[in-house]
Motif scaffolding. Structure first.
Motif, PDB file in Angstrom:
ATOM      1  N   GLY A 163       4.014 -10.814 -44.986  1.00 21.98           N
ATOM      2  CA  GLY A 163       3.243  -9.775 -45.650  1.00 21.98           C
ATOM      3  C   GLY A 163       2.243 -10.352 -46.637  1.00 21.98           C
ATOM      4  O   GLY A 163       1.089  -9.921 -46.689  1.00 21.98           O
ATOM      5  N   MET A 164       2.672 -11.331 -47.423  1.00 25.82           N
ATOM      6  CA  MET A 164       1.758 -11.947 -48.393  1.00 25.82           C
ATOM      7  C   MET A 164       0.603 -12.639 -47.685  1.00 25.82           C
ATOM      8  O   MET A 164      -0.551 -12.544 -48.108  1.00 25.82           O
ATOM      9  N   LEU A 165       0.883 -13.333 -46.591  1.00 25.18           N
ATOM     10  CA  LEU A 165      -0.159 -14.046 -45.860  1.00 25.18           C
ATOM     11  C   LEU A 165      -1.205 -13.070 -45.317  1.00 25.18           C
ATOM     12  O   LEU A 165      -2.407 -13.260 -45.525  1.00 25.18           O
ATOM     13  N   PHE A 166      -0.772 -12.016 -44.644  1.00 23.34           N
ATOM     14  CA  PHE A 166      -1.701 -11.072 -44.045  1.00 23.34           C
ATOM     15  C   PHE A 166      -2.503 -10.307 -45.104  1.00 23.34           C
ATOM     16  O   PHE A 166      -3.702 -10.100 -44.938  1.00 23.34           O
ATOM     17  N   ILE A 167      -1.859  -9.901 -46.170  1.00 18.05           N
ATOM     18  CA  ILE A 167      -2.549  -9.125 -47.205  1.00 18.05           C
ATOM     19  C   ILE A 167      -3.494 -10.001 -48.016  1.00 18.05           C
ATOM     20  O   ILE A 167      -4.615  -9.599 -48.326  1.00 18.05           O
ATOM     21  N   LEU A 168      -3.073 -11.209 -48.364  1.00 20.31           N
ATOM     22  CA  LEU A 168      -3.931 -12.078 -49.164  1.00 20.31           C
ATOM     23  C   LEU A 168      -5.118 -12.622 -48.383  1.00 20.31           C
ATOM     24  O   LEU A 168      -6.170 -12.902 -48.968  1.00 20.31           O
ATOM     25  N   LEU A 169      -5.004 -12.770 -47.085  1.00 21.36           N
ATOM     26  CA  LEU A 169      -6.122 -13.250 -46.277  1.00 21.36           C
ATOM     27  C   LEU A 169      -7.106 -12.143 -45.899  1.00 21.36           C
ATOM     28  O   LEU A 169      -8.236 -12.437 -45.494  1.00 21.36           O
ATOM     29  N   SER A 170      -6.708 -10.900 -46.031  1.00 26.27           N
ATOM     30  CA  SER A 170      -7.573  -9.786 -45.619  1.00 26.27           C
ATOM     31  C   SER A 170      -8.909  -9.733 -46.350  1.00 26.27           C
ATOM     32  O   SER A 170      -9.949  -9.564 -45.704  1.00 26.27           O
ATOM     33  N   PRO A 171      -8.963  -9.860 -47.680  1.00 33.62           N
ATOM     34  CA  PRO A 171     -10.282  -9.864 -48.329  1.00 33.62           C
ATOM     35  C   PRO A 171     -11.162 -11.033 -47.888  1.00 33.62           C
ATOM     36  O   PRO A 171     -12.378 -10.901 -47.785  1.00 33.62           O
ATOM     37  N   LEU A 172     -10.542 -12.171 -47.584  1.00 32.45           N
ATOM     38  CA  LEU A 172     -11.296 -13.315 -47.090  1.00 32.45           C
ATOM     39  C   LEU A 172     -11.911 -13.000 -45.726  1.00 32.45           C
ATOM     40  O   LEU A 172     -13.079 -13.301 -45.471  1.00 32.45           O
ATOM     41  N   ILE A 173     -11.143 -12.382 -44.865  1.00 27.45           N
ATOM     42  CA  ILE A 173     -11.647 -11.997 -43.544  1.00 27.45           C
ATOM     43  C   ILE A 173     -12.788 -10.992 -43.686  1.00 27.45           C
ATOM     44  O   ILE A 173     -13.812 -11.091 -43.006  1.00 27.45           O
ATOM     45  N   PHE A 174     -12.633 -10.022 -44.582  1.00 31.07           N
ATOM     46  CA  PHE A 174     -13.705  -9.057 -44.804  1.00 31.07           C
ATOM     47  C   PHE A 174     -14.971  -9.770 -45.272  1.00 31.07           C
ATOM     48  O   PHE A 174     -16.064  -9.516 -44.753  1.00 31.07           O
ATOM     49  N   GLY A 175     -14.836 -10.663 -46.236  1.00 32.16           N
ATOM     50  CA  GLY A 175     -15.997 -11.370 -46.759  1.00 32.16           C
ATOM     51  C   GLY A 175     -16.685 -12.248 -45.731  1.00 32.16           C
ATOM     52  O   GLY A 175     -17.905 -12.375 -45.728  1.00 32.16           O
TER      53      GLY A 175
ATOM     54  N   SER B 288      -8.744  -4.265 -41.445  1.00 36.97           N
ATOM     55  CA  SER B 288      -7.598  -3.356 -41.501  1.00 36.97           C
ATOM     56  C   SER B 288      -6.637  -3.597 -40.336  1.00 36.97           C
ATOM     57  O   SER B 288      -5.425  -3.459 -40.497  1.00 36.97           O
ATOM     58  N   LEU B 289      -7.171  -3.973 -39.175  1.00 37.33           N
ATOM     59  CA  LEU B 289      -6.306  -4.312 -38.041  1.00 37.33           C
ATOM     60  C   LEU B 289      -5.469  -5.547 -38.377  1.00 37.33           C
ATOM     61  O   LEU B 289      -4.260  -5.573 -38.137  1.00 37.33           O
ATOM     62  N   PHE B 290      -6.087  -6.553 -38.973  1.00 38.95           N
ATOM     63  CA  PHE B 290      -5.372  -7.767 -39.372  1.00 38.95           C
ATOM     64  C   PHE B 290      -4.314  -7.457 -40.425  1.00 38.95           C
ATOM     65  O   PHE B 290      -3.168  -7.886 -40.315  1.00 38.95           O
ATOM     66  N   ALA B 291      -4.690  -6.697 -41.458  1.00 37.84           N
ATOM     67  CA  ALA B 291      -3.778  -6.412 -42.567  1.00 37.84           C
ATOM     68  C   ALA B 291      -2.600  -5.544 -42.135  1.00 37.84           C
ATOM     69  O   ALA B 291      -1.522  -5.621 -42.724  1.00 37.84           O
TER      70      ALA B 291
END
Length: 153
Positions: free
Chosen positions: A78-90, A106-109
């Motif tokens: 959960g931490m990995l997917f949530i913490l990487l989500s803003p990076l993927i968006f950017g 959102s699909l990734f998160a």
């Protein structure tokens, strides 16, 4: 006489909120606060830091009143997917545009949970994309590309 015991995780959380709020509050005092009728660039951060200190105090008082549950194992997935989500968006917002980037992010998160099914993740990503586009693009009129160059034919 009962000795005072703290729920350690909540006490640490409350202390962290208080410390963060005080730090941000101090930093907001270095810029113009403005007046009550025309707030300056430091006014909103000061108000939000005050709320953060208040929330931390409430959590700290609650930590002294109740005994918490023992902490379970750390949810690394959960931490990995949530913490990487803003990076993927950017990294994708310029190429995919707002719509594509919100969908992919959102699909990734959504896979931070073990219980998420593929069809449910797609439905969530579509709903979040429609809602975000309606609010930020049409409702607020923010000037960004909806469809990026990677998706244009």
């Amino acid at each position: 006489m009962n000795s005072l015991t703290f729920d350690r995780p909540n006490a640490l959380c409350g202390g962290f909120f208080i410390l963060s709020g005080l730090l941000f509050g101090y930093q907001s005092l270095t810029v113009d606060l403005g007046s009550w009728l025309r707030i300056g660039p430091g006014g909103l951060p000061l108000a939000l830091s005050g709320l953060l200190v208040l929330l931390g105090a409430i959590i700290l008082v609650q930590a002294a009143r109740t005994e918490g549950e023992p902490a379970g194992r750390i949810a690394w997935r959960g931490m990995l997917f949530i913490l990487l989500s803003p990076l993927i968006f950017g990294l994708t917002v310029r190429g995919l545009g707002f719509i594509g980037s919100v969908f992919v992010t959102s699909l990734f998160a959504s896979f931070a949970s073990y219980r998420m099914k593929l069809w449910m993740a797609f439905a969530l990503a579509v709903a979040l994309t429609i809602f975000s586009t309606a609010v930020f693009s049409y409702g607020l009129g923010l000037p960004f590309e909806r469809i990026g160059p990677w998706l244009r034919w």
